[in-house]
Design a protein around this motif. Structure first.
Motif, PDB file in Angstrom:
ATOM      1  N   GLU A  87      62.177 111.763  61.305  1.00 11.17           N
ATOM      2  CA  GLU A  87      61.878 113.190  61.267  1.00 11.17           C
ATOM      3  C   GLU A  87      62.073 113.860  62.617  1.00 11.17           C
ATOM      4  N   THR A  88      62.055 113.072  63.678  1.00 13.08           N
ATOM      5  CA  THR A  88      62.214 113.627  65.032  1.00 13.08           C
ATOM      6  C   THR A  88      63.677 113.788  65.424  1.00 13.08           C
ATOM      7  N   THR A  89      64.595 113.513  64.486  1.00 18.61           N
ATOM      8  CA  THR A  89      66.024 113.630  64.793  1.00 18.61           C
ATOM      9  C   THR A  89      66.359 115.037  65.271  1.00 18.61           C
ATOM     10  N   SER A  90      67.147 115.128  66.336  1.00 20.25           N
ATOM     11  CA  SER A  90      67.627 116.420  66.829  1.00 20.25           C
ATOM     12  C   SER A  90      69.144 116.420  66.815  1.00 20.25           C
ATOM     13  N   PHE A  91      69.714 117.368  66.078  1.00 18.71           N
ATOM     14  CA  PHE A  91      71.170 117.453  66.020  1.00 18.71           C
ATOM     15  C   PHE A  91      71.752 118.057  67.293  1.00 18.71           C
ATOM     16  N   ASP A  92      70.873 118.497  68.195  1.00 21.82           N
ATOM     17  CA  ASP A  92      71.365 118.947  69.496  1.00 21.82           C
ATOM     18  C   ASP A  92      71.968 117.782  70.272  1.00 21.82           C
ATOM     19  N   PHE A  93      71.482 116.568  69.974  1.00 22.05           N
ATOM     20  CA  PHE A  93      71.946 115.383  70.692  1.00 22.05           C
ATOM     21  C   PHE A  93      72.821 114.481  69.822  1.00 22.05           C
ATOM     22  N   ASP A  94      72.894 114.778  68.532  1.00 17.43           N
ATOM     23  CA  ASP A  94      73.687 113.959  67.608  1.00 17.43           C
ATOM     24  C   ASP A  94      74.480 114.911  66.719  1.00 17.43           C
ATOM     25  N   THR A  95      75.603 115.370  67.227  1.00 19.83           N
ATOM     26  CA  THR A  95      76.364 116.428  66.575  1.00 19.83           C
ATOM     27  C   THR A  95      76.923 115.970  65.234  1.00 19.83           C
ATOM     28  N   ILE A  96      76.826 116.846  64.232  1.00 22.01           N
ATOM     29  CA  ILE A  96      77.399 116.589  62.917  1.00 22.01           C
ATOM     30  C   ILE A  96      78.864 117.014  62.923  1.00 22.01           C
ATOM     31  N   SER A  97      79.741 116.146  62.433  1.00 22.86           N
ATOM     32  CA  SER A  97      81.164 116.471  62.347  1.00 22.86           C
ATOM     33  C   SER A  97      81.606 116.443  60.891  1.00 22.86           C
ATOM     34  N   VAL A  98      82.637 117.245  60.581  1.00 20.70           N
ATOM     35  CA  VAL A  98      83.187 117.325  59.227  1.00 20.70           C
ATOM     36  C   VAL A  98      84.674 117.018  59.308  1.00 20.70           C
ATOM     37  N   GLU A  99      85.145 116.124  58.432  1.00 26.63           N
ATOM     38  CA  GLU A  99      86.557 115.737  58.448  1.00 26.63           C
ATOM     39  C   GLU A  99      87.095 115.736  57.023  1.00 26.63           C
ATOM     40  N   VAL A 100      88.318 116.243  56.857  1.00 26.85           N
ATOM     41  CA  VAL A 100      88.998 116.193  55.566  1.00 26.85           C
ATOM     42  C   VAL A 100      89.719 114.857  55.466  1.00 26.85           C
TER      43      VAL A 100
END
Length: 400
Positions: free
Chosen positions: A17-30
């Protein structure tokens, strides 16, 4: 999803629950499909992946963080028509006169009304069918390719010409989705005489200030094709008295003024085929308005206070209004848009605010009334809000 619309994938039940996407960027790929026609990005504000596409197809995408990858299959379909928007034009002395479209049009026999229509969203099929519903009245209806000015490309437009007095409904309908349509009601009258047209005063606002004000006295024997006119410059308090004659142009009419006394303005004034009056200032044509109570109320903000609250009213010449109400410390701020009508009553006027399709969460019960004095320089309005009665006297100030 459809072309022209956005879809999103929400990120939920993230562990830990403490996950921060500021430090673990989400990427999207086709993974499969045309990557140039499909895109996605992580929206940190919504905590979701936003998706959009520019072509039809099936796309397989991956959504990844450092340690987790999820794959999704997204099917993109053709955009479906949702709504039809339109504006209309009438031929004028120097091109086309543009109008905003309401629910109905007061029209004249023999005038061609030219409709520029489009389907929303823009990616949907733009083909439109047109038809007319009427009780046996005569008309012409055709589609022509027209370029209305130098700033837009030519396009196919619907040209409707009523040939008899009476009521018509012009229907613009999506060719691919027949329940998406726009209906405009026409109330058609015979062409008026110049005397009838010029029985009203006309004015042009420069910004929110009335600049030129025209009062005509038509010559009855010529049915108004000649007569007398008083032209007032309201910003300089100067006035000209002149005679006028009207000549017919290919696509309208032109006034010739002969100076009698006072200031000599040397103005050029023309009218479109449907009698929109245009005054030319520094080489530019400016549409004038028939002087009505609605016109005189528009052009500025009416403001007044009662207790700790301020009420602001803005009127527009098309019969619409904005109403705002706020506490002086800004802890309360309310707003809605609506329609309004004005009727004469005794030594002044009574106005009524009514709901329209844009009215949302009005802070007072509608319909609601207000009064305007005979000089059109003061408005009174009373209403209850949150169990307290308020009484406002409003005056106008120019917006710019």
């Amino acid at each position: 999803m459809e072309i022209g619309t956005d879809a999103s994938i929400s990120l939920a039940n993230v562990v830990p629950e403490t996950t921060s996407f500021d430090f673990d960027t989400i990427s999207v790929e086709v993974i499969t499909g045309d990557s140039d026609a499909f895109s996605g990005f992580f929206n940190s504000w919504l905590n979701a992946v936003s998706l959009s596409a520019t072509s039809v197809g099936t796309f397989k995408i991956s959504v990844s963080s450092t340690n987790v990858t999820k794959t999704f299959t997204v099917t993109v379909n053709d955009a479906q028509p949702k709504e039809i928007f339109a504006s209309y034009f009438v031929e004028g002395p120097d091109g086309y006169v543009a109008y905003s479209l309401g629910d109905s049009i007061s029209a004249y026999v023999g005038i061609t009304y030219i409709f520029s229509a489009s389907v929303s969203p823009a990616q949907a099929d733009q083909n439109i069918h047109s038809s007319v519903n009427t009780n046996g009245l005569k008309y012409t209806l055709e589609t022509k390719t027209i370029k209305v000015n130098d700033y837009v490309d030519e396009k196919d437009m619907v040209c409707f010409t009523p040939l008899s007095e009476g009521d018509y409904d012009l229907v613009l309908e999506s060719a691919s989705k027949t329940d998406v349509k726009l209906t405009t009601h026409f109330t058609v009258s015979k062409m008026p005489t110049f005397s009838e047209v010029l029985s009203s005063d006309f004015a042009w606002r420069q910004g929110s200030q009335i600049k030129y004000y025209f009062s005509f006295t038509p010559d009855v024997s010529s049915e108004g094709q000649s007569g007398h006119v008083t032209i007032s410059d309201r910003t300089s308090n100067k006035q000209e008295n002149a005679t006028y004659t009207i000549s017919t142009l290919t696509n309208g009419y032109e006034f010739k003024f002969t100076h009698v006394d006072g200031e000599e303005f040397n103005l050029t004034v023309k009218m479109s085929k449907d009698f929109m009056m245009i005054v030319y200032v520094d080489g530019y044509g400016n549409e004038m308005s028939k002087v009505t109570v609605e016109f005189m109320l528009s052009g500025g903000t009416w403001a007044g206070t009662s207790g700790d609250y301020q009420l602001n009213l803005n009127f527009y010449n098309n019969g619409e209004a904005n109403v705002s109400f706020m506490k002086t410390d800004y802890s309360v701020s309310k707003y809605f848009s609506c329609n309004f009508v004005i009727t004469q009553s005794g030594e002044g006027y009574v106005g009524t605010f009514t709901s329209n399709s844009y009215t949302e969460d009005p802070f007072i019960a509608l319909p609601a009334t207000f009064t305007v004095n005979n000089e059109l320089n003061s408005i009174s309005m009373n209403f209850d809000y949150d169990g307290v009665s308020y009484s406002f006297t409003l005056t106008i100030s120019a917006d710019y």
